[in-house]
Write an enzyme that holds these catalytic residues in place. Structure first.
Site, short mmCIF file in Angstrom:
data_model
loop_
_atom_site.label_atom_id
_atom_site.label_comp_id
_atom_site.label_asym_id
_atom_site.label_seq_id
_atom_site.Cartn_x
_atom_site.Cartn_y
_atom_site.Cartn_z
N CYS A 47 9.90 2.27 -12.57
CA CYS A 47 10.53 1.39 -13.54
C CYS A 47 10.50 -0.04 -12.99
CB CYS A 47 11.96 1.75 -13.87
SG CYS A 47 12.14 3.36 -14.62
N ARG A 63 4.62 -0.33 -12.33
CA ARG A 63 5.71 0.50 -11.83
C ARG A 63 6.06 1.64 -12.78
NH1 ARG A 63 8.45 -2.25 -7.67
NH2 ARG A 63 10.18 -0.82 -7.89
N TRP A 114 9.35 4.43 -16.19
CA TRP A 114 8.73 5.69 -15.76
C TRP A 114 9.81 6.73 -15.99
CZ3 TRP A 114 9.40 9.58 -12.04
CH2 TRP A 114 8.28 10.40 -11.84
N ASN A 147 16.86 1.09 -13.22
CA ASN A 147 15.84 1.81 -12.46
C ASN A 147 16.59 2.77 -11.56
OD1 ASN A 147 13.66 2.59 -10.88
ND2 ASN A 147 13.67 0.72 -9.65
N GLY A 148 16.20 4.04 -11.57
CA GLY A 148 16.86 4.99 -10.68
C GLY A 148 17.45 6.16 -11.42
N GLU A 157 -8.88 11.14 0.96
CA GLU A 157 -8.66 9.93 0.15
C GLU A 157 -9.61 9.90 -1.06
OE1 GLU A 157 -6.43 7.87 -0.12
OE2 GLU A 157 -7.25 6.07 -1.03
N LYS A 162 -8.34 9.84 -4.95
CA LYS A 162 -8.73 8.80 -5.90
C LYS A 162 -9.33 9.42 -7.16
CE LYS A 162 -7.52 5.05 -4.10
NZ LYS A 162 -6.37 5.81 -3.66
N GLU A 184 -6.52 11.15 -9.27
CA GLU A 184 -5.55 10.29 -9.94
C GLU A 184 -6.20 9.41 -11.01
OE1 GLU A 184 -3.26 7.44 -7.63
OE2 GLU A 184 -4.90 7.15 -6.24
N HIS A 198 -14.13 28.83 5.87
CA HIS A 198 -12.94 29.69 5.98
C HIS A 198 -12.27 29.90 4.63
CE1 HIS A 198 -13.36 29.60 10.28
NE2 HIS A 198 -13.47 28.29 10.24
N LYS A 247 3.23 3.07 -9.54
CA LYS A 247 2.74 2.60 -8.25
C LYS A 247 3.77 2.76 -7.15
CE LYS A 247 -0.02 -0.75 -6.01
NZ LYS A 247 -1.04 0.25 -5.65
O1 M6R Z 1 3.67 2.21 -1.48
P1 M6R Z 1 3.25 3.36 -0.63
O2 M6R Z 1 2.12 3.05 0.26
O3 M6R Z 1 4.41 3.95 0.13
O4 M6R Z 1 2.79 4.47 -1.66
C1 M6R Z 1 2.40 5.74 -1.22
C2 M6R Z 1 1.69 6.50 -2.31
O5 M6R Z 1 2.54 6.67 -3.42
C3 M6R Z 1 0.41 5.82 -2.77
O6 M6R Z 1 -0.47 5.61 -1.71
C4 M6R Z 1 -0.28 6.67 -3.85
O7 M6R Z 1 -0.75 7.85 -3.30
C5 M6R Z 1 -1.40 5.89 -4.52
N1 M6R Z 1 -1.34 6.09 -5.94
C6 M6R Z 1 -2.75 6.30 -4.11
O8 M6R Z 1 -3.76 5.61 -4.76
#
Ligand code: M6R
Length: 613
Positions: free
Chosen positions: A2, A27, A79, A105-106, A486, A490, A493, A509, A608
């Site tokens: 949020c 956010r 969110w 927010n929260g 990673e 990517k 997501e 395995h 984010k």
């Molecule tokens: O702000 P942060 O680095 O703590 O965030 C951690 C994860 O939420 C963040 O890296 C998330 O996995 C991204 N969406 C990846 O692209």
């Protein structure tokens, strides 16, 4: 999660607030809303879906009986937690009389009890949210002093919150309160702001002040007062934000992510900049640890989430190699729940781009409660992670707006190499000539990353051939393994494709059972001592029908016969290759998402900054 913005000044608040929401939309983008206080009283507009829906509703409203003119406003981009993302659940929420507007927010954990009591006292609940109780509580308790009312309500709330409140009877006052979640004040001239982060107001002022735990902020045109929950005034320092507006704009790119990928050489350069002395060695005052403290470290524990966790995994390889210290990398969300063994001689490194991730924050609080020293590696000046740690190493990637992290990860990787080399330098586990040589290699990396970026047409074409796949596997060995994780994250997501990353030696395995005729397997295979073993692994999956897409070093032909597609990267020291192999995987995921017609910057269900556990 949020995004929240509040404004009072001499400009039309609607423009300021909507502009702030545009920058905060990363956010959360389930719904958005604004409330403006002006000649027509307190007016609210809110809409489910992305900000564009709200903007359309605002345009449609032009010329209506009650307009959104006024110089005080609050806004929210959501969110969803309590209640689905509908118009009715969108913030701001108002009281029964429509005099009070609240954005939040929260999570208010005791909201059910509060709702029941409010309904018993005759209030009408109109949404499924926990937030709405605050509007009704203000309605009940307000006696001409909004700040005092909010302070009293905060004492009765359990959970995490940032609240921003306005009241029809106070046309020069926005009140904001914070517990556990981020809130920043923007200090202007004849106008002042609050926001979830500085991007909310960066177009208007770069002077900011962080709000601490359980503080309430009174924002007026002429100034800002911060108090504790008992009303005692709290003095605080403001700071200057280096980021400029251009850094948080798309700058001609279709998506922020594409721009942020291109900014990666600069992100490394900035992160390395100023940290080396003329003698070619490192100088890291920011670690605020004496050489003796550093020599006394017996173990390193890295805590992080998502992509930051992957940066931490690369950090483990570097620190173990250079410093001969045991390093564990922990998912922050699991860390404190299994009674981890940390203490005075443990250096905990908390990596977080936003510096607000709830899981990472809770993990670092636990580490500190066990007397461990916590070093934050974060991209966000003044963030909660930075404020609650013993020391901070700022990555200098600049604002990252796309939900999928790219340049921030690149900067984190650079940071992990720098921290690793510094520990080695001080502990004497590598002699100074070797440290200097590694640093020189590191300084070459921005140019090499640029070279990779310049070669990405091949990846863009490849993406078109992969856009209809349902499953893609990623394999790597050594530092290629975290990058396989990673790459898979990517692709998941951004393109919603089932993607998994494995250490290449592990597939036999179990995971090899996933391979069918044509299953795409991305193999991260820069030149490395384990090359021969990786070549074997590639042959194994190919023999079972996989389509192999190999990221390989220029001139390395050992793997070419087993690659259906090949992506070349320049030669570099093997420990540093994640800085290069990362790029094609970012581009691949973004381009596949684009080819599938998806929103590259705002993938579904995500936000984010993940400020809930
Ligand atoms: O702000 P942060 O680095 O703590 O965030 C951690 C994860 O939420 C963040 O890296 C998330 O996995 C991204 N969406 C990846 O692209």
């Amino acid at each position: 999660m949020c995004g929240i913005v509040g404004y009072v000044g001499d400009k039309q608040a609607l423009e300021v607030v909507v502009d702030g929401l545009r920058r905060l939309e990363y956010r959360g983008y389930d719904s958005a809303g604004v409330s403006i206080l002006g000649p027509d009283g307190l007016q609210v507009e809110r809409k489910a879906g992305k900000l564009a829906n709200l903007e359309k509703a605002i345009t449609d409203r032009q010329g209506a009986e009650h307009d959104l003119r006024g110089t005080l406003g609050i806004g929210h981009t959501r969110w969803a937690t309590h209640g689905p993302p509908t118009d009715g659940n969108a913030h701001p929420h108002v009281d029964c009389a429509g005099d009070v507007a609240v954005v939040h927010n929260g999570t208010i954990e005791n909201f059910e009890v509060l709702v029941r009591d409010l309904e018993d006292r005759g209030h009408q609940r109109r949404s499924d949210t926990d937030t709405e109780v605050v509007a009704h509580l203000v309605e009940e308790r307000y006696d001409g002093d909004l700040a005092a009312t909010v302070r009293s309500i905060c004492k009765d709330l359990e959970g995490s919150f940032v609240l921003v409140v306005s009241h029809k009877s106070e046309p020069d006052l926005v009140v904001a309160a914070r517990r556990n979640l981020p809130l920043v004040i923007g200090l202007g001239d004849g106008e002042n702001f609050v926001g979830s982060d500085v991007t909310a107001f960066i177009a208007h002022t770069r002077q900011a002040r962080a709000v601490e735990q359980d503080q309430v902020v009174e924002v007026r045109r002429a100034g800002v007062t911060v108090t504790d929950l008992d009303g005692a005034v709290v003095e605080g320092e403001s700071y200057h934000v280096d980021w400029d507006t251009a850094a948080a704009e798309k700058g001609g790119y279709e998506f922020f992510m594409l721009k942020e990928i291109e900014e990666q050489p600069a992100a490394i350069r900035e992160t390395l900049g100023g940290r080396m002395q003329e003698d070619g060695l490192l100088h890291l005052d920011e670690l605020s640890m004496s050489d003796e403290d550093i020599r006394d470290i017996e173990q390193v524990v890295i805590i992080a989430c998502g992509s930051s966790y992957h940066s931490g995994l690369v950090g483990k390889y570097a620190i173990e190699r250079w410093c001969r210290l045991p390093v564990q990398v922990e998912m922050a969300s699991e860390f404190r729940y299994r009674d981890p063994v940390v203490g005075r001689s443990t250096l905990v490194i908390a990596i977080s781009q936003s510096g607000e991730t709830a899981d990472t924050l809770e993990a670092l609080r636990h580490a500190r409660s066990q007397k461990a020293r916590v070093l934050a590696v974060t991209n966000t000046v003044g963030s909660t992670v930075s404020r609650e740690s013993d020391a901070v190493f700022y990555t200098r990637g600049g604002p990252e707006v796309a939900v999928a992290s790219t340049k921030a990860v690149m900067a984190q990787l650079a940071a992990m190499y720098v921290v690793g080399l510094y520990l080695a330098q001080v502990r004497g586990t590598r002699d100074t000539d070797e440290v200097r040589a590694h640093l020189r290699d590191l300084l070459d990396m921005p140019d090499l990353v640029q070279e990779v970026l310049d070669r990405m047409d091949v990846v863009r074409e490849l993406a078109l051939t992969l856009k209809d796949e349902e499953r893609v596997l990623f394999l790597g060995r050594h530092v290629g393994y975290p990058m396989a994780l990673e790459g898979a994250l990517k692709l998941k997501e951004l393109a919603y494709i089932g993607a998994e990353g494995f250490p290449a030696g592990e597939i036999k395995h179990g995971p090899i059972a996933l391979i069918e005729q044509g299953t795409p397997v991305v193999v991260i295979a820069p030149r490395h001592a384990l090359q021969a073993k990786l070549v074997n692994n590639v042959q194994e999956v190919r023999a079972r029908g996989a389509r192999t897409i190999v990221i390989a070093t220029d001139g390395d032909e050992s793997i070419t016969p087993y690659a259906d597609d090949i992506i070349r990267i320049p030669d570099a020291k093997s420990l540093l290759t994640p800085l290069l192999t990362l790029v094609p995987m970012q581009v691949l995921s973004a381009e596949i998402a684009r080819a599938r017609g998806l929103d590259v910057d705002q993938p579904r269900n995500l936000a984010k900054s993940v400020t809930v556990e």
